[in-house]
Design an enzyme around this catalytic site. Structure first.
Site, PDB file in Angstrom:
ATOM      1  N   GLU A 161     -27.679   0.880 -38.157  1.00 17.77           N
ATOM      2  CA  GLU A 161     -29.029   1.435 -38.294  1.00 17.77           C
ATOM      3  C   GLU A 161     -30.163   0.410 -38.205  1.00 17.77           C
ATOM      4  OE1 GLU A 161     -26.419   2.590 -39.874  1.00 17.77           O
ATOM      5  OE2 GLU A 161     -26.530   4.749 -40.108  1.00 17.77           O
TER       6      GLU A 161
ATOM      7  N   GLU B   5     -20.627   6.883 -43.454  1.00 16.10           N
ATOM      8  CA  GLU B   5     -21.255   7.602 -44.574  1.00 16.10           C
ATOM      9  C   GLU B   5     -20.451   8.855 -44.947  1.00 16.10           C
ATOM     10  OE1 GLU B   5     -25.202   7.319 -42.520  1.00 16.10           O
ATOM     11  OE2 GLU B   5     -25.854   6.768 -44.527  1.00 16.10           O
TER      12      GLU B   5
END
Ligand code: COA
Length: 251
Positions: free
Chosen positions: A135, A115
């Site tokens: 995740e 990210e």
């Protein structure tokens, strides 16, 4: 600006270097790193001496192995852990920086690592880089913009495949997906990032900033709105050319 615990921030001429510096934990992203990164991003944004910033990971094994799981798992709940991470709008700040940001990626680039890389404008990777979003396997979703930035870079279908399956991808596939701009040998990663940064830093910074904004802000607009944005930025640039002593050449 140099006595951080989790980040090394350095300036050399017009380049800034941000090194995620927790190599013993594969540069996992913890709350301390969040707070220090926030300060560093503010400095990059506001310091007129900085023209381009390079992001890298310390040590041989990782750019960043994602959120610090020890910290994450010791939070009262994933919801609390997430709220803590949002207390500072670090990702909004990242995306508001109108200067070019280059990510130099090696080893593990997971979760928050990917990210951070996606908040940069140009991604160079060495051949040992491995990318993934673990995740959903941990019962959460990306919290640092990855669900929005990844599909904008590689398209919805591929982003969904990677996110939903938890499959990691290697450097060659990352290049094929255009997740990274270029692969370079490990030893060449930082020198190549520096060559690129130095080349950009030689150009007029206002023109560079307008060019970045035209592309990054334009991506979220219709073509018509994007063309208006381009015209506005071009106009602003032309108006300021005189005070920047840049000869304005009409098209
Ligand atoms: N948070 C906290 N510590 C981490 C970490 C993370 N995300 N990733 C790695 N570390 C630590 C390990 O606990 C280990 O510490 P130790 O030496 O004190 O035991 C050290 O970094 C080295 O990691 P290790 O797991 O021994 O290396 P490995 O080569 O066997 O495996 C990974 C590397 C990346 C596959 C593995 O560390 C891993 O799966 N990490 C978690 C990735 C993840 O799920 N991130 C969260 C995304 S939201």
């Amino acid at each position: 600006m140099s006595d951080f615990e989790t980040i090394i921030y350095e300036k050399k001429d017009s380049l800034a270097y941000v090194t995620l510096n927790r190599p013993h934990a594969l540069n996992a992203y913890n709350i301390k790193m969040r707070d220090e990164l926030y300060q560093v991003l503010g400095a990059i944004k506001d310091d007129p001496e900085v023209r381009v910033a390079i992001f890298q990971g310390a040590g041989e094994r990782a750019f960043c192995a994602g959120a610090d799981l020890a910290e994450f798992l010791s939070a009262p709940s994933p919801i609390v852990a997430r709220r803590v991470r949002w207390e500072r709008d670090i990702w909004g700040l990242f995306l508001r920086i109108a200067k070019p940001l280059i990510a130099a990626l090696h080893g593990y680039v997971l979760g928050s690592g990917i990210e951070i890389a996606l908040c940069c404008d140009i991604r160079l990777a060495s051949e040992d880089a491995q990318f993934g979003l673990p995740e959903p396997g941990l019962g959460i979703i990306p919290a640092a913009g990855g669900s929005q930035t990844l599909p904008r870079v590689i398209g919805g279908a591929k982003a969904l495949e990677i996110l939903l399956s938890g499959r990691w991808i290697g450097a060659d596939e990352a290049l094929n997906l255009r997740l990274v701009n270029r692969l370079v040998p490990r030893k060449e990663l930082i020198p190549e990032a520096e060559r690129l940064a130095e080349r950009i830093a030689r150009f007029d910074p206002t023109a560079v900033s307008c060019a970045k904004q035209a592309v990054t802000r334009g991506l979220d607009l219709s073509l018509e709105q994007g063309l208006e944005l381009e015209a506005r930025l071009g106009h602003r640039l032309a108006l300021s050319a005189k005070e920047r002593a840049i000869p304005h050449r009409p098209l």
